[in-house]
Scaffold this motif. Structure first.
Motif, short mmCIF file in Angstrom:
data_model
loop_
_atom_site.label_atom_id
_atom_site.label_comp_id
_atom_site.label_asym_id
_atom_site.label_seq_id
_atom_site.Cartn_x
_atom_site.Cartn_y
_atom_site.Cartn_z
N ALA A 84 0.84 -1.21 0.00
CA ALA A 84 0.00 0.00 0.00
C ALA A 84 0.87 1.25 0.00
O ALA A 84 0.57 2.23 -0.71
N TYR A 85 1.94 1.23 0.77
CA TYR A 85 2.86 2.38 0.79
C TYR A 85 3.55 2.55 -0.56
O TYR A 85 3.81 3.68 -1.00
N LEU A 86 3.84 1.42 -1.23
CA LEU A 86 4.50 1.48 -2.53
C LEU A 86 3.63 2.17 -3.57
O LEU A 86 4.13 2.91 -4.41
N ILE A 87 2.33 1.94 -3.49
CA ILE A 87 1.43 2.58 -4.45
C ILE A 87 1.38 4.09 -4.22
O ILE A 87 1.47 4.89 -5.16
N PHE A 173 5.57 -6.19 -10.82
CA PHE A 173 4.51 -5.58 -11.64
C PHE A 173 3.93 -4.34 -10.96
O PHE A 173 3.68 -3.32 -11.62
N THR A 174 3.74 -4.41 -9.66
CA THR A 174 3.22 -3.27 -8.91
C THR A 174 4.21 -2.11 -8.94
O THR A 174 3.83 -0.94 -9.07
N PHE A 175 5.49 -2.43 -8.81
CA PHE A 175 6.53 -1.40 -8.87
C PHE A 175 6.54 -0.71 -10.23
O PHE A 175 6.65 0.52 -10.32
N ASN A 176 6.36 -1.49 -11.29
CA ASN A 176 6.30 -0.94 -12.64
C ASN A 176 5.06 -0.07 -12.81
O ASN A 176 5.11 1.03 -13.39
N LYS A 177 3.93 -0.53 -12.28
CA LYS A 177 2.69 0.23 -12.38
C LYS A 177 2.80 1.55 -11.61
O LYS A 177 2.23 2.57 -12.03
N MET A 178 3.53 1.55 -10.51
CA MET A 178 3.70 2.77 -9.72
C MET A 178 4.40 3.84 -10.54
O MET A 178 3.99 5.02 -10.52
N PHE A 179 5.43 3.47 -11.30
CA PHE A 179 6.14 4.45 -12.12
C PHE A 179 5.26 4.94 -13.27
O PHE A 179 5.35 6.12 -13.67
N ILE A 180 4.41 4.07 -13.81
CA ILE A 180 3.51 4.50 -14.88
C ILE A 180 2.52 5.54 -14.36
O ILE A 180 2.26 6.56 -15.01
N ASN A 241 -8.32 6.98 -8.75
CA ASN A 241 -7.97 5.71 -9.39
C ASN A 241 -6.80 5.03 -8.67
O ASN A 241 -6.73 3.80 -8.62
N LEU A 242 -5.90 5.85 -8.12
CA LEU A 242 -4.77 5.28 -7.38
C LEU A 242 -5.24 4.57 -6.13
O LEU A 242 -4.72 3.49 -5.78
N PHE A 243 -6.23 5.11 -5.43
CA PHE A 243 -6.78 4.45 -4.25
C PHE A 243 -7.42 3.12 -4.62
O PHE A 243 -7.25 2.11 -3.92
N GLU A 244 -8.18 3.12 -5.70
CA GLU A 244 -8.81 1.87 -6.14
C GLU A 244 -7.76 0.83 -6.49
O GLU A 244 -7.89 -0.35 -6.13
N PHE A 245 -6.72 1.26 -7.19
CA PHE A 245 -5.64 0.32 -7.55
C PHE A 245 -4.92 -0.18 -6.31
O PHE A 245 -4.51 -1.35 -6.24
N MET A 246 -4.76 0.68 -5.30
CA MET A 246 -4.10 0.27 -4.06
C MET A 246 -4.90 -0.82 -3.35
O MET A 246 -4.34 -1.83 -2.89
N LEU A 247 -6.21 -0.65 -3.26
CA LEU A 247 -7.05 -1.65 -2.58
C LEU A 247 -7.07 -2.96 -3.35
O LEU A 247 -7.01 -4.04 -2.75
N VAL A 248 -7.15 -2.88 -4.68
CA VAL A 248 -7.13 -4.10 -5.50
C VAL A 248 -5.79 -4.81 -5.37
O VAL A 248 -5.72 -6.04 -5.29
#
Length: 260
Positions: A84-87, A173-180, A241-248
Motif C-alpha cells: 500500500a505504501y509502494l502505491i 509488476f506493482t513497482f512498474n505500475k507505480m512508475f507508470i 484511481n490510485l486508491f482503487e488500484f491500491m485496494l485491489v
C-alpha cells in the motif's frame, strides 16, 4: 472482558495482534512518526480484540509451530502494508519529476511524517493525497483490508508460497505500475515545461543578447504553477484511481500469499 476470552484461544489473539501491529508499521498514514507509538500499540490492541470476537479464531497450541506462525503473521502484515505504501509513493515520484523540470530539485524538505527528504511539489501533492484519503474514508478501507486478510490467509497457515515466484513477480509488476502512474501524474507539467525549454532554446538562437538562464527559471516556475492549478481536476481523478488500484493490489497480494 477477560471472562469473555477463551484461554485456549489466547494464542490466536496474540497472532491477530501481531498481524495488525505489523500492518501498521508500514501502512501509510498509520505508520508515520507524528502518531505516538503508545497510540499505535493501543489502537492495534483494541482492533485485535474486536477482530477476536468477530472472526472464527482456531485453537492453536503453544509449541514450535507457534513461533513460525508469529513470523508468518508479522510478514503478512509488513508485506500488505508495504504494498500500500509502494502505491502511494507514486505521488512522491511524480513530484520529483516535476521538481526536476521546474528547478526545485536543488531544494528538498524534511517530511515530518517519515523523517526523510522529499521534493517540494511531491510533498505538497502527497499532503493533498492524504487529506483526500481521509475525506473519502479511505483509512477505513485500509483497516478493512486487515479484517479481509483472514478470509484468504488463514491464521493457522504456517507458510507463505514464496517459492512459486508469483509474489515476487506481482511486486515487480506493482513497482512498474507505480512508475507508470507517477509519469501520468507528472506528464501535464513535464510536457509543458519541455515546450518551454524548446521555446527558450529557439529564443537563445535567434536573440543571443537575451540571457535565457536568467529568464528561463522564473518562467518555468510560473508556467509550472499555472499548469498545476489547471490540471488539479485531473490529478484528483488520478488519485481516486490510485486508491482503487491500491485496494485491489492489497487484495490480490493477500490472495497470492493465501495460495489462491
Amino acid at each position: 472482558m477477560i471472562s469473555l476470552i477463551d484461554l485456549s484461544k489466547v494464542p490466536g489473539l496474540l497472532l491477530i495482534f501481531m498481524r495488525v501491529t505489523a500492518f501498521f508499521v508500514t501502512l501509510p498514514l498509520f505508520s508515520y512518526r507524528n502518531m505516538p507509538t503508545q497510540h499505535k500499540i493501543g489502537f492495534s490492541a483494541f482492533l485485535a480484540l474486536l477482530m477476536y470476537f468477530t472472526i472464527d479464531v482456531p485453537v492453536i497450541l503453544l509449541d514450535e509451530t507457534f513461533i513460525l506462525l508469529i513470523l508468518k503473521e508479522a510478514l503478512v502484515g509488513l508485506l500488505v502494508g508495504f504494498i500500500a505504501y509502494l502505491i502511494l509513493a507514486a505521488i512522491q515520484i511524480a513530484g520529483g519529476f516535476i521538481d526536476f523540470q521546474m528547478g526545485f530539485a536543488i531544494a528538498n524538505v524534511i517530511d515530518p511524517q517519515t523523517g526523510v527528504q522529499s521534493p517540494l511539489i511531491g510533498q505538497y501533492l502527497y499532503t493533498f493525497t492524504l487529506l483526500f484519503l481521509l475525506a473519502v474514508n479511505g483509512h477505513h478501507l485500509l483497516i478493512d483490508g486487515v479484517f479481509y486478510s483472514y478470509e484468504v490467509i488463514p491464521m493457522n497457515q504456517v507458510s507463505i508460497p514464496f517459492g512459486e515466484g508469483s509474489i515476487a513477480e506481482f511486486v515487480v509488476f506493482t513497482f512498474n505500475k507505480m512508475f507508470i502512474v507517477a509519469f501520468q501524474m507528472a506528464m501535464p507539467v513535464v510536457g509543458c515545461l519541455f515546450l518551454v525549454d524548446v521555446a527558450l532554446g529557439i529564443i537563445a538562437r535567434t536573440v543571443p543578447q537575451l540571457n535565457v538562464f536568467v529568464v528561463g527559471l522564473p518562467l518555468k516556475i510560473f508556467v509550472s504553477f499555472v499548469v498545476i492549478i489547471i490540471s488539479f481536476g485531473m490529478f484528483s481523478i488520478l488519485v481516486e484511481n490510485l486508491f482503487e488500484f491500491m485496494l485491489v493490489t492489497m487484495r490480490d497480494l493477500m490472495s497470492l500469499m493465501g495460495g489462491a
